[in-house]
Structures are given as structure tokens and as C-alpha cells.
Motif scaffolding. Structure first.
Motif, PDB file in Angstrom:
ATOM      1  N   SER A  81       6.530   4.060   6.510  1.00  0.00           N
ATOM      2  CA  SER A  81       5.345   3.380   5.999  1.00  0.00           C
ATOM      3  C   SER A  81       5.554   1.883   6.130  1.00  0.00           C
ATOM      4  CB  SER A  81       5.123   3.745   4.525  1.00  0.00           C
ATOM      5  OG  SER A  81       4.010   3.073   4.001  1.00  0.00           O
ATOM      6  N   ARG A  90      -0.105   0.352   1.420  1.00  0.00           N
ATOM      7  CA  ARG A  90      -0.198   1.814   1.445  1.00  0.00           C
ATOM      8  C   ARG A  90      -1.553   2.328   0.968  1.00  0.00           C
ATOM      9  NH1 ARG A  90       5.826   2.940  -1.102  1.00  0.00           N
ATOM     10  NH2 ARG A  90       6.982   1.895   0.571  1.00  0.00           N
ATOM     11  N   ALA A  91      -2.465   1.416   0.716  1.00  0.00           N
ATOM     12  CA  ALA A  91      -3.864   1.742   0.396  1.00  0.00           C
ATOM     13  C   ALA A  91      -4.054   2.438  -0.945  1.00  0.00           C
ATOM     14  CB  ALA A  91      -4.499   2.571   1.520  1.00  0.00           C
ATOM     15  N   LEU A 120      -7.651   4.419  -4.985  1.00  0.00           N
ATOM     16  CA  LEU A 120      -7.442   4.615  -3.554  1.00  0.00           C
ATOM     17  C   LEU A 120      -8.276   3.604  -2.782  1.00  0.00           C
ATOM     18  CD1 LEU A 120      -7.595   8.508  -3.196  1.00  0.00           C
ATOM     19  CD2 LEU A 120      -5.651   7.052  -3.801  1.00  0.00           C
ATOM     20  N   ARG A 135     -10.756  -0.519   1.029  1.00  0.00           N
ATOM     21  CA  ARG A 135      -9.357  -0.859   1.287  1.00  0.00           C
ATOM     22  C   ARG A 135      -9.095  -2.360   1.177  1.00  0.00           C
ATOM     23  NH1 ARG A 135      -4.928   1.431   4.639  1.00  0.00           N
ATOM     24  NH2 ARG A 135      -3.568  -0.311   5.167  1.00  0.00           N
ATOM     25  N   SER A 185       2.724   6.605   6.415  1.00  0.00           N
ATOM     26  CA  SER A 185       2.510   7.431   5.233  1.00  0.00           C
ATOM     27  C   SER A 185       2.052   6.599   4.040  1.00  0.00           C
ATOM     28  CB  SER A 185       3.806   8.160   4.875  1.00  0.00           C
ATOM     29  OG  SER A 185       3.685   8.832   3.642  1.00  0.00           O
ATOM     30  N   HIS A 186       1.159   7.182   3.230  1.00  0.00           N
ATOM     31  CA  HIS A 186       0.791   6.544   1.966  1.00  0.00           C
ATOM     32  C   HIS A 186       1.948   6.621   0.963  1.00  0.00           C
ATOM     33  CE1 HIS A 186      -3.370   5.968   3.087  1.00  0.00           C
ATOM     34  NE2 HIS A 186      -3.519   7.254   3.353  1.00  0.00           N
ATOM     35  N   PHE A 221      -4.888  10.875   2.256  1.00  0.00           N
ATOM     36  CA  PHE A 221      -4.189  11.152   0.999  1.00  0.00           C
ATOM     37  C   PHE A 221      -4.065  12.664   0.806  1.00  0.00           C
ATOM     38  CE2 PHE A 221      -5.665   6.829   0.264  1.00  0.00           C
ATOM     39  CZ  PHE A 221      -4.524   6.247  -0.275  1.00  0.00           C
TER      40      PHE A 221
END
Length: 209
Positions: free
Chosen positions: A40, A44-45, A119, A163, A179-180, A197
Motif C-alpha cells: 500500500s 488508503r482512502a 470511506l 476521496r 491495498s486499503h 473495501f
């Protein structure tokens, strides 16, 4: 009501992440950690927020997070909506600590009123539709800007934000990939949402750690 039952952070060092959660926020028994398996970079949002009752609580949790190794992203300060700031944990997770109150009513008790997951998504309206179709009920909705879902008492609060808007609120650049490093567990079944997600079905025999 479909809701979040638990959260697990995917980290490079699980022992260190548990120590941080315990020392910074006393959350080692409420937020799980897992060994990360995917790379990542950047934002990561998502952010995790601690909602507390007064500025003294914000200061207490912000100070203990810094002492535990967090990096300040936005120093705690008064604003139009209240008092708060944000930090980045050593594992990369962004935490916001905030209260809507601007004055203290007593000494800090280190009580967390709510934990909230935000998110950062590409299309708020589209992701809202996705979650509604998966049984998540909407509590508040502000067009394509922000959506807050209904949450049972004591559960992790859950909301969607654009975002870039979420990154700005956290005090970081919006760019990121990979990756989140977050797994959400709930009663809606196993799926991956439009922004990547991952949701899992709750394991009734053991918490995700």
C-alpha cells in the motif's frame, strides 16, 4: 439493521500495532489487527475517528497517540464545528480525534463516545446505492458529498465522503494505490465494494485479531 460488527487493520507488525492501539487509545480490545499481505502506498482512502465529549479528551488522546509514536497531520485546534485534529499511526492508519464542543465541562476521563469509519470513495452516490442494495440503511445524505448510514447503539459509525475531500480533512494528499489495509466485518455477507473495501462475514467463534 445491517451494520459493522468489527474492524481489522492489516499491518506489517501486528505486535507493534496492538501496542499502539492500547497505549494511544485503549482500543486493543476493540480494533483487530492482521498481518498485511499486500503493498500500500499513499492515502488508503479511509480514516478512523474517535468522537469524544470535550476538548480535554481530544488533547488527552492526541497526546497519548503522539507519545505512542503517531505523527501529527493536523494539530488539534478549534474550528467552526468544534475542536479536533488528526494523526497518522506508525502502521499508517489515519486517526481523527474530535468533539463538537468547544469548552470543557470537567477533567479528561479518556472516554470514547463513538468510533466512526469514513470511506473516501470515487462516487459517493454510486457507492451509496451499492450499500443500500446490501441492506445498509441511510441516516443522512447530502447529495454526492456525504452519506451517513444508520448505526445501532455501540456499533462503529459508518459514512462515505469523497476521496479528495476526506484526504483534505485528514491533512494528507489524496494520491495512493494498493491495498486499503482494512477489513470490515458485518452481517451483510462477504463482498468487495466499488472502491475495493473488503467486507467479511462475522466469525462467531473468534474476533479478528
Amino acid at each position: 439493521m445491517t451494520s459493522i460488527e468489527s474492524l481489522a487493520l492489516e499491518v506489517s507488525d501486528t505486535a507493534a500495532a496492538r501496542r499502539f492501539l492500547a497505549d494511544a487509545f485503549g482500543l486493543d480490545d476493540r480494533i483487530g489487527v492482521r498481518q498485511a499481505t499486500e503493498a500500500s502506498t499513499g492515502f488508503r482512502a479511509f480514516t478512523l475517528s474517535l468522537i469524544v465529549s470535550q476538548p480535554a479528551e481530544v488533547d488527552s488522546f492526541a497526546n497519548s497517540a503522539i507519545e505512542a509514536g503517531a505523527t501529527v497531520l493536523k494539530p488539534v485546534a478549534k474550528s467552526f464545528w468544534g475542536y479536533g485534529g488528526s494523526v497518522r499511526a506508525p502502521d499508517g492508519t489515519i486517526w481523527k480525534i474530535a468533539t463538537s464542543n468547544k469548552k470543557n465541562t470537567g477533567p479528561a476521563t479518556r472516554t470514547i463516545d463513538d468510533i466512526a469509519l469514513l470511506l473516501g470513495v470515487a462516487d459517493v452516490a454510486a457507492t451509496k446505492r451499492f450499500y443500500v442494495e446490501h441492506g445498509v440503511a441511510v441516516e443522512k445524505s447530502y447529495g454526492r458529498k456525504y452519506v451517513q448510514f444508520e448505526t445501532p447503539a455501540g456499533a462503529v459509525k459508518f459514512a462515505l465522503y469523497g476521496r479528495r475531500a476526506l484526504a483534505k480533512d485528514a491533512g494528507v494528499a489524496a494520491d495512493g494505490s494498493g491495498s486499503h489495509r482494512l477489513v470490515i466485518t458485518g452481517d451483510a455477507g462477504r463482498f468487495t465494494d466499488p472502491d475495493g473495501f473488503v467486507w467479511e462475514t462475522a466469525d462467531r467463534t473468534a474476533p479478528a485479531r
